[in-house]
Design a protein around this motif. Structure first.
Motif, PDB file in Angstrom:
ATOM      1  N   LYS A  54       4.862  -5.309  70.248  1.00 16.56           N
ATOM      2  CA  LYS A  54       6.083  -3.726  69.807  1.00 16.56           C
ATOM      3  C   LYS A  54       4.374  -2.764  69.426  1.00 16.56           C
ATOM      4  O   LYS A  54       4.532  -2.012  69.822  1.00 16.56           O
ATOM      5  CB  LYS A  54       6.535  -4.442  68.451  1.00 16.56           C
ATOM      6  CG  LYS A  54       7.056  -3.043  68.677  1.00 16.56           C
ATOM      7  CD  LYS A  54       8.778  -3.755  67.273  1.00 16.56           C
ATOM      8  CE  LYS A  54       8.933  -3.127  66.420  1.00 16.56           C
ATOM      9  NZ  LYS A  54       8.124  -2.507  64.980  1.00 16.56           N
ATOM     10  N   SER A  55       3.773  -3.546  68.653  1.00 17.27           N
ATOM     11  CA  SER A  55       2.884  -2.695  68.036  1.00 17.27           C
ATOM     12  C   SER A  55       2.123  -2.009  69.348  1.00 17.27           C
ATOM     13  O   SER A  55       1.541  -0.468  69.671  1.00 17.27           O
ATOM     14  CB  SER A  55       1.477  -2.690  67.420  1.00 17.27           C
ATOM     15  OG  SER A  55       2.344  -3.460  65.977  1.00 17.27           O
ATOM     16  N   ARG A  61       1.760   1.567  71.160  1.00 18.09           N
ATOM     17  CA  ARG A  61       0.556   2.401  72.272  1.00 18.09           C
ATOM     18  C   ARG A  61      -0.092   2.422  73.290  1.00 18.09           C
ATOM     19  O   ARG A  61      -0.226   3.206  73.820  1.00 18.09           O
ATOM     20  CB  ARG A  61      -1.070   1.363  71.005  1.00 18.09           C
ATOM     21  CG  ARG A  61      -0.833   1.881  69.373  1.00 18.09           C
ATOM     22  CD  ARG A  61      -1.154   0.975  69.022  1.00 18.09           C
ATOM     23  NE  ARG A  61      -1.663   0.706  67.552  1.00 18.09           N
ATOM     24  CZ  ARG A  61      -0.415   0.987  67.047  1.00 18.09           C
ATOM     25  NH1 ARG A  61       0.140  -0.205  67.242  1.00 18.09           N
ATOM     26  NH2 ARG A  61      -0.954   0.614  65.439  1.00 18.09           N
ATOM     27  N   THR A 115       6.950   3.143  63.714  1.00 21.08           N
ATOM     28  CA  THR A 115       5.178   3.322  64.453  1.00 21.08           C
ATOM     29  C   THR A 115       5.294   4.328  64.853  1.00 21.08           C
ATOM     30  O   THR A 115       4.704   5.480  65.800  1.00 21.08           O
ATOM     31  CB  THR A 115       5.015   2.146  65.407  1.00 21.08           C
ATOM     32  OG1 THR A 115       4.878   0.661  64.316  1.00 21.08           O
ATOM     33  CG2 THR A 115       3.558   2.531  65.712  1.00 21.08           C
ATOM     34  N   ARG A 154       5.121   8.077  63.165  1.00 27.44           N
ATOM     35  CA  ARG A 154       3.972   8.132  63.172  1.00 27.44           C
ATOM     36  C   ARG A 154       3.401   8.405  63.839  1.00 27.44           C
ATOM     37  O   ARG A 154       2.141   9.160  63.841  1.00 27.44           O
ATOM     38  CB  ARG A 154       3.817   6.907  62.257  1.00 27.44           C
ATOM     39  CG  ARG A 154       4.522   7.153  60.949  1.00 27.44           C
ATOM     40  CD  ARG A 154       4.337   6.011  59.710  1.00 27.44           C
ATOM     41  NE  ARG A 154       4.878   6.683  58.408  1.00 27.44           N
ATOM     42  CZ  ARG A 154       6.141   5.332  58.006  1.00 27.44           C
ATOM     43  NH1 ARG A 154       5.939   4.031  58.210  1.00 27.44           N
ATOM     44  NH2 ARG A 154       6.945   5.803  57.249  1.00 27.44           N
ATOM     45  N   ARG A 174       2.413  10.677  54.520  1.00 27.11           N
ATOM     46  CA  ARG A 174       1.115  10.116  54.914  1.00 27.11           C
ATOM     47  C   ARG A 174       0.482  10.465  55.887  1.00 27.11           C
ATOM     48  O   ARG A 174       0.135  10.096  55.962  1.00 27.11           O
ATOM     49  CB  ARG A 174       1.773   8.796  54.242  1.00 27.11           C
ATOM     50  CG  ARG A 174       2.431   8.178  55.248  1.00 27.11           C
ATOM     51  CD  ARG A 174       3.072   6.574  55.446  1.00 27.11           C
ATOM     52  NE  ARG A 174       3.710   5.962  53.949  1.00 27.11           N
ATOM     53  CZ  ARG A 174       3.414   4.715  53.244  1.00 27.11           C
ATOM     54  NH1 ARG A 174       2.839   3.911  54.517  1.00 27.11           N
ATOM     55  NH2 ARG A 174       3.975   4.670  52.395  1.00 27.11           N
ATOM     56  N   ALA A 208      -3.399   0.867  52.954  1.00 26.64           N
ATOM     57  CA  ALA A 208      -4.106   0.216  54.126  1.00 26.64           C
ATOM     58  C   ALA A 208      -3.098   0.403  55.401  1.00 26.64           C
ATOM     59  O   ALA A 208      -2.287  -0.257  55.077  1.00 26.64           O
ATOM     60  CB  ALA A 208      -4.114  -1.280  53.912  1.00 26.64           C
ATOM     61  N   SER A 209      -2.744   1.256  56.044  1.00 32.73           N
ATOM     62  CA  SER A 209      -1.741   1.415  57.306  1.00 32.73           C
ATOM     63  C   SER A 209      -2.458   1.871  58.599  1.00 32.73           C
ATOM     64  O   SER A 209      -2.437   3.308  58.613  1.00 32.73           O
ATOM     65  CB  SER A 209      -0.824   2.748  56.765  1.00 32.73           C
ATOM     66  OG  SER A 209      -0.070   2.828  57.663  1.00 32.73           O
ATOM     67  N   ALA A 210      -2.069   1.289  59.376  1.00 32.48           N
ATOM     68  CA  ALA A 210      -2.135   0.834  61.040  1.00 32.48           C
ATOM     69  C   ALA A 210      -1.885   2.217  61.084  1.00 32.48           C
ATOM     70  O   ALA A 210      -2.449   3.103  62.749  1.00 32.48           O
ATOM     71  CB  ALA A 210      -2.234   0.105  61.919  1.00 32.48           C
ATOM     72  N   GLN A 211      -1.137   2.235  61.078  1.00 39.00           N
ATOM     73  CA  GLN A 211       0.868   3.811  61.480  1.00 39.00           C
ATOM     74  C   GLN A 211      -0.511   5.129  61.182  1.00 39.00           C
ATOM     75  O   GLN A 211      -0.806   6.003  61.976  1.00 39.00           O
ATOM     76  CB  GLN A 211       1.467   3.824  60.945  1.00 39.00           C
ATOM     77  CG  GLN A 211       2.619   2.387  62.021  1.00 39.00           C
ATOM     78  CD  GLN A 211       4.128   2.962  60.873  1.00 39.00           C
ATOM     79  OE1 GLN A 211       4.348   3.621  59.898  1.00 39.00           O
ATOM     80  NE2 GLN A 211       4.531   1.513  61.698  1.00 39.00           N
ATOM     81  N   ARG A 213      -4.465  -3.423  61.643  1.00 30.29           N
ATOM     82  CA  ARG A 213      -4.419  -3.441  62.970  1.00 30.29           C
ATOM     83  C   ARG A 213      -5.132  -2.651  63.790  1.00 30.29           C
ATOM     84  O   ARG A 213      -5.256  -1.649  63.374  1.00 30.29           O
ATOM     85  CB  ARG A 213      -3.191  -4.509  63.138  1.00 30.29           C
ATOM     86  CG  ARG A 213      -2.008  -3.399  62.996  1.00 30.29           C
ATOM     87  CD  ARG A 213      -1.034  -3.352  63.969  1.00 30.29           C
ATOM     88  NE  ARG A 213      -0.166  -4.081  62.106  1.00 30.29           N
ATOM     89  CZ  ARG A 213       0.990  -4.132  62.328  1.00 30.29           C
ATOM     90  NH1 ARG A 213       1.657  -4.555  63.442  1.00 30.29           N
ATOM     91  NH2 ARG A 213       1.585  -5.581  61.722  1.00 30.29           N
ATOM     92  N   ILE A 219       1.361  -8.436  56.330  1.00 34.70           N
ATOM     93  CA  ILE A 219       2.726  -7.515  56.522  1.00 34.70           C
ATOM     94  C   ILE A 219       3.709  -8.007  56.830  1.00 34.70           C
ATOM     95  O   ILE A 219       5.011  -8.057  55.975  1.00 34.70           O
ATOM     96  CB  ILE A 219       2.023  -5.734  56.568  1.00 34.70           C
ATOM     97  CG1 ILE A 219       3.286  -4.930  55.074  1.00 34.70           C
ATOM     98  CG2 ILE A 219       2.262  -5.232  57.284  1.00 34.70           C
ATOM     99  CD1 ILE A 219       2.621  -5.261  53.775  1.00 34.70           C
ATOM    100  N   ASP A 220       4.254  -7.637  58.899  1.00 34.31           N
ATOM    101  CA  ASP A 220       5.686  -7.916  58.487  1.00 34.31           C
ATOM    102  C   ASP A 220       6.161  -9.425  59.373  1.00 34.31           C
ATOM    103  O   ASP A 220       7.322  -9.852  59.349  1.00 34.31           O
ATOM    104  CB  ASP A 220       5.268  -7.545  59.970  1.00 34.31           C
ATOM    105  CG  ASP A 220       4.981  -6.067  60.652  1.00 34.31           C
ATOM    106  OD1 ASP A 220       5.605  -5.104  59.237  1.00 34.31           O
ATOM    107  OD2 ASP A 220       4.657  -5.177  61.655  1.00 34.31           O
ATOM    108  N   GLU A 243       4.324  -2.226  50.159  1.00 39.40           N
ATOM    109  CA  GLU A 243       4.005  -1.681  50.908  1.00 39.40           C
ATOM    110  C   GLU A 243       5.496  -1.936  51.996  1.00 39.40           C
ATOM    111  O   GLU A 243       6.220  -0.994  52.314  1.00 39.40           O
ATOM    112  CB  GLU A 243       3.326  -2.003  51.872  1.00 39.40           C
ATOM    113  CG  GLU A 243       2.303  -0.217  52.224  1.00 39.40           C
ATOM    114  CD  GLU A 243       2.279   0.903  52.445  1.00 39.40           C
ATOM    115  OE1 GLU A 243       2.519   1.049  53.701  1.00 39.40           O
ATOM    116  OE2 GLU A 243       2.267   1.691  51.706  1.00 39.40           O
ATOM    117  N   LYS A 296       9.444  -0.615  54.261  1.00 38.52           N
ATOM    118  CA  LYS A 296       9.752  -0.793  55.517  1.00 38.52           C
ATOM    119  C   LYS A 296      11.111  -1.122  55.869  1.00 38.52           C
ATOM    120  O   LYS A 296      11.960   0.332  55.165  1.00 38.52           O
ATOM    121  CB  LYS A 296       9.737  -2.224  55.957  1.00 38.52           C
ATOM    122  CG  LYS A 296       7.888  -2.712  55.560  1.00 38.52           C
ATOM    123  CD  LYS A 296       7.090  -2.451  56.548  1.00 38.52           C
ATOM    124  CE  LYS A 296       5.049  -2.640  56.311  1.00 38.52           C
ATOM    125  NZ  LYS A 296       4.286  -1.487  57.506  1.00 38.52           N
TER     126      LYS A 296
END
Ligand code: S3P
Length: 435
Positions: A25-26, A30, A99, A102, A130, A171-174, A199, A321-322, A345, A349
């Motif tokens: 998904k991530s 992208r 995702t 953001r 954020r 700590a957020s990759a998004q 990530r 986290i997921d 965090e 979600k």
């Protein structure tokens, strides 16, 4: 379309066989965004055809990218706008996806027009401040117009951005990715410092598309230079480790199971669950490792009768986290305590995953203590089937359907149509492996 109510019962057979779970998904989000910004045509294989990722692909089409064939399948080509997207003529609908919203906010901030992003009920309750804070610091004008403070819909007036050095408060990759994407359009170097390694798909894909993305040895500080040009380059999306996670736990807890998952993404910023499960005594082998931009491989899991509880380290949290909901199910089957803290965090979600996991595990008879930032599960108590709410959260639904395979009686999950958000075909795989 997944049914809205699904039941599982105590598995009477081991789970056996081989499956290929859908694309990551991530990475899919992208690939749509970067492919849609690049110059030239990118051939994409194994894109995740879930509502979330198709919304992001549609958003890039609204911004001028051309997708062919137009009926979206997992394999398609996307011709990008060469960093010159056009103004959308309608709202951009991100559905259920934090995702999507953001990351797209990062792109829209840099474009010389106004746009509006909307989401479903769950997304409209999730914090957007954020991303708004750093992007407005860069020169964008984003307004959160939702009923709740700092929430979607987002009205964005983009324009010329200046680069920043941004220290992420969480700590957020998004958020990291939103700032880096905006930084591609800004003047000078945009740097993001993160409190823990998150990530790194955006960084890897940027390099794949020919954009240097500099990182310190600790991976805690990442930078891009502005006025970047992305060059189209074909990409195969690996299967989603977060979807494979359900079967890693199911295979470990359902007696005498043995199953293999093919072509799963093994990016080290995503696979902390693998190490945690092994530490708990799981029998998991990785083979046939391959992949260029993103590593992937095959994973075989065998039943492990004596899982032990463990403490999750703070640095592991962002990289699993997921997977916390399904990890909690494994923990309920392990002897002793499993401690999951530093994970506040989870409260923001698709559902408040601390409260929804604790509530559902307790309803099945597990011993769980809730904390502000996590939970402690004391495993080894036999679970009983129950009727549970998935709170429209795909990962809660799938985690508790797996829990039902090792619980006496029937487990029924309500409001689980959203499974399609990340794992179209989950119900079929469940049937296939439990038949
Ligand atoms: C994601 C980052 C994580 C994760 C989400 C996907 C991404 O969210 O939970 O499912 O693709 O960047 P945060 O950035 O909020 O930690």
């Amino acid at each position: 379309m997944a049914s809205d109510i699904i039941s599982t019962g105590l598995a009477t057979h081991p789970l056996r066989g081989e499956i290929t779970v859908p694309g990551d998904k991530s990475i899919s989000h992208r690939v749509a965004i970067l492919g849609g910004l690049a110059s030239g045509t990118t051939c994409v294989r194994n894109y995740l055809c879930s509502a979330d990722c198709l919304n992001t692909l549609r958003a890039m089409q609204q911004l001028g990218a051309i997708v062919s064939p137009t009926a979206h399948g997992a394999d398609f080509s996307i011709t990008g706008t060469g960093m010159r997207p056009v103004a959308p003529t309608a709202d951009i609908d991100c559905g259920n996806s934090g995702t999507g919203m953001r990351l797209l906010a990062g792109v829209l901030s840099a474009l010389p027009f106004s746009s509006r992003m909307v989401g479903d009920e769950s997304l409209s309750r999730r914090p957007m401040r954020r991303v708004i804070t750093p992007l407005n610091q860069m020169g964008a004008c984003i307004r959160a117009c939702g009923r709740e403070e700092g929430c979607a819909p987002l009205g964005i007036t983009g324009g010329t951005l200046h680069s920043i050095h941004y220290i992420l408060p969480m700590a957020s990759a998004q958020v990291k990715s939103a700032v880096l994407l905006a930084g591609l359009f800004a003047d000078g170097e945009t740097r993001v410092e993160q409190p823990a390694v998150t990530r790194d798909h955006t960084e890897r894909l940027l390099r794949h598309f020919g954009v240097p993305c500099e990182e310190t040895a600790s991976h805690l500080s990442v930078a891009v230079r502005g006025r970047a040009h992305l060059k189209a380059r074909d990409i195969e999306v690996p299967s989603d480790f977060s979807s494979a996670a359900f079967w890693l736990v199911a295979g470990s807890i359902v007696p005498w199971s043995e199953l293999t998952l093919r072509g799963v993404g093994l990016n080290p910023t995503r696979t902390a669950l693998l190490h945690v499960l092994r530490r708990m005594g799981a029998q998991i082998q990785v083979s046939n490792e391959r992949g260029e931009c993103e590593p992937m491989g095959d994973i075989t899991v065998r039943y492990a009768p004596q899982l032990q509880g463990t403490e999750i380290l703070p640095g592991e949290i962002p990289n699993l986290i997921d997977e916390v909901p399904i990890l909690a199910v494994a923990a309920a089957h392990a002897q002793g305590d499993t401690t999951i803290r530093n994970a506040a965090e989870l409260r923001v979600k698709e559902s408040d995953r601390i409260s929804t996991v604790v509530h559902n595990l307790q309803a099945m008879g597990a011993q769980v203590q809730e904390h502000d930032d996590g939970m402690v599960i004391t495993g080894g108590v036999a679970l009983t089937g129950a009727t549970l709410d998935s709170y429209t959260d795909h990962r809660i639904a799938m985690s508790f359907l797996i829990a039902g395979l090792c619980a006496a009686g029937k487990t029924t999950l309500l409001r689980c149509g959203n499974i399609e958000t990340s794992y179209p075909g989950f119900e079929n795989h469940l049937l296939q492996l439990t038949r």
